[in-house]
Design a protein around this motif. Sequence first.
Motif, PDB file in Angstrom:
ATOM      1  N   GLN A   1       0.941  -1.303   0.016  1.00 56.91           N
ATOM      2  CA  GLN A   1      -0.062  -0.102  -0.038  1.00 56.91           C
ATOM      3  C   GLN A   1       0.704   1.174  -0.129  1.00 56.91           C
ATOM      4  N   ILE A   2       1.772   1.540  -0.893  1.00 58.51           N
ATOM      5  CA  ILE A   2       2.512   2.586  -1.002  1.00 58.51           C
ATOM      6  C   ILE A   2       1.834   3.557  -2.108  1.00 58.51           C
ATOM      7  N   GLY A   3       1.421   4.459  -1.827  1.00 57.29           N
ATOM      8  CA  GLY A   3       0.613   5.443  -2.687  1.00 57.29           C
ATOM      9  C   GLY A   3       1.553   6.647  -3.196  1.00 57.29           C
ATOM     10  N   VAL A   4       1.571   6.365  -4.623  1.00 49.18           N
ATOM     11  CA  VAL A   4       2.259   7.501  -5.480  1.00 49.18           C
ATOM     12  C   VAL A   4       1.440   8.542  -5.943  1.00 49.18           C
ATOM     13  N   THR A   5       1.487   9.885  -5.892  1.00 50.38           N
ATOM     14  CA  THR A   5       1.040  10.783  -6.482  1.00 50.38           C
ATOM     15  C   THR A   5       1.546  11.606  -7.466  1.00 50.38           C
ATOM     16  N   GLY A   6       1.017  11.777  -8.828  1.00 54.37           N
ATOM     17  CA  GLY A   6       1.858  12.833  -9.651  1.00 54.37           C
ATOM     18  C   GLY A   6       2.608  14.000  -9.225  1.00 54.37           C
ATOM     19  N   GLY A   7       3.605  14.183  -9.376  1.00 53.66           N
ATOM     20  CA  GLY A   7       4.340  15.385  -8.932  1.00 53.66           C
ATOM     21  C   GLY A   7       4.780  15.296  -7.766  1.00 53.66           C
ATOM     22  N   ARG A   8       4.661  14.499  -7.046  1.00 59.03           N
ATOM     23  CA  ARG A   8       4.826  14.215  -5.470  1.00 59.03           C
ATOM     24  C   ARG A   8       5.761  13.400  -5.067  1.00 59.03           C
ATOM     25  N   ASN A   9       6.656  13.444  -4.051  1.00 56.73           N
ATOM     26  CA  ASN A   9       7.651  12.391  -3.452  1.00 56.73           C
ATOM     27  C   ASN A   9       7.101  11.643  -2.233  1.00 56.73           C
ATOM     28  N   THR A  10       7.143  10.241  -2.386  1.00 49.55           N
ATOM     29  CA  THR A  10       6.785   9.504  -1.242  1.00 49.55           C
ATOM     30  C   THR A  10       7.996   8.812  -0.587  1.00 49.55           C
ATOM     31  N   LEU A  11       7.990   9.109   0.642  1.00 50.73           N
ATOM     32  CA  LEU A  11       9.397   8.755   1.472  1.00 50.73           C
ATOM     33  C   LEU A  11       9.106   7.361   2.051  1.00 50.73           C
ATOM     34  N   LEU A  12      10.021   6.497   1.732  1.00 52.74           N
ATOM     35  CA  LEU A  12      10.184   5.014   1.961  1.00 52.74           C
ATOM     36  C   LEU A  12      11.433   4.647   2.552  1.00 52.74           C
ATOM     37  N   ASN A  13      11.466   4.808   3.822  1.00 53.12           N
ATOM     38  CA  ASN A  13      12.813   4.306   4.622  1.00 53.12           C
ATOM     39  C   ASN A  13      12.445   2.872   5.283  1.00 53.12           C
ATOM     40  N   VAL A  14      13.607   2.059   4.893  1.00 48.78           N
ATOM     41  CA  VAL A  14      13.409   0.610   5.156  1.00 48.78           C
ATOM     42  C   VAL A  14      14.667   0.099   6.109  1.00 48.78           C
ATOM     43  N   GLU A  15      14.422  -0.502   7.044  1.00 45.84           N
ATOM     44  CA  GLU A  15      15.634  -1.200   7.743  1.00 45.84           C
ATOM     45  C   GLU A  15      15.504  -2.676   7.648  1.00 45.84           C
ATOM     46  N   LEU A  16      16.629  -3.285   7.183  1.00 48.92           N
ATOM     47  CA  LEU A  16      16.772  -4.706   7.047  1.00 48.92           C
ATOM     48  C   LEU A  16      17.477  -5.386   8.256  1.00 48.92           C
ATOM     49  N   GLU A  17      17.026  -6.509   8.595  1.00 49.66           N
ATOM     50  CA  GLU A  17      17.993  -7.341   9.462  1.00 49.66           C
ATOM     51  C   GLU A  17      18.907  -8.262   8.999  1.00 49.66           C
TER      52      GLU A  17
END
Length: 332
Positions: free
Chosen positions: A87-103
């Motif tokens: 459910q990662i929403g992307v809108t035209g002309g906008r930035n969607t921030l997605l920071n992820v931590e891996l184990e």
Amino acid sequence: MLRFCLISLAVLVFFVSASFSQASKGFITGQITEHTSGQPIAGAKISVKDAVEATSDADGNFRLDIESGVYSAEISAEGFAPVVKNQIGVTGGRNTLLNVELEVTVSESVEVRSEIFAVNAEQTVSNTTLSREEIRQTPGSGGDPLRVINSLPAVGAASGEFADLIVRGGAADENLTFIDNIPVADFTYFTDKFDGNRGGRASILAPDVFERAEFSAGGFGARYGDKMSSALDIDLREASRERFQTVIFADSGTAGGSLDVPLSKKGSWLFSARRSYIDVALDVAGIAEQGIIGYPRTLDFTNKFVYDFTPRHKLSVSVLNFFENFDQTDEQ
């Protein structure tokens, strides 16, 4: 003359089409880090289903240019357990921030069995994590996390009017809420002053400020104190560090907007404001003048400031303000 007009029209259509195509695209940016140390992970692969792929750089940063829509992304790296974000929403002309931590995954393991203290595989902890898109898209919730949680198993409400949580038959004051790791006693409008066990009518948080909401109806840790029913942990999202961007939103009872302000690559500021317009609708319809109900007015502000001093040290300041007023008519 006619030829010149046709050429001009063709050029205009070309630029309008190009602008529309560019506006229909958004982008996803973020950083991939190791869960324990917070160190960036280079070479991590970010794959969006049926779309595009990207690889993190030496600082763990990545960027994906993608069409507007809602996507699922898989993040993987050698020596780390993969993570799937939905459910990662992307809108035209906008930035969607997605920071992820891996184990880190362990290549060699030792299995220890105990028949006396064996874990029942069928016994699961009642834990639910909701993303911003899931909260916004739940029918009938109006983007309110309390309304969404009211629809989960083992959760009920005292009535349709109040947004308080009745979990496994416990009282409403047996629930604990954290917002950005800060315990909050109540974050709703129009709390019943004559009955301490009743919460308010709606949350003071606008739908656009959420990063995620984690709800536990049992089995939560000692950090939540001695509460007996449930624990709700809400994380507010960080603003974009890439560019200024704004969002205007409206639902059945409120309208507002949010502003993302980048403060270099190390920080950002999120500002959101929302106001109810029920009083305006009642005034236009003339219902309140009939003495049936009064004029409820609500206004809330959300601020979140984030700044990274080092990859492992971050300053985060969250400020929530809200105002409520209920004017009764003379007939009442």
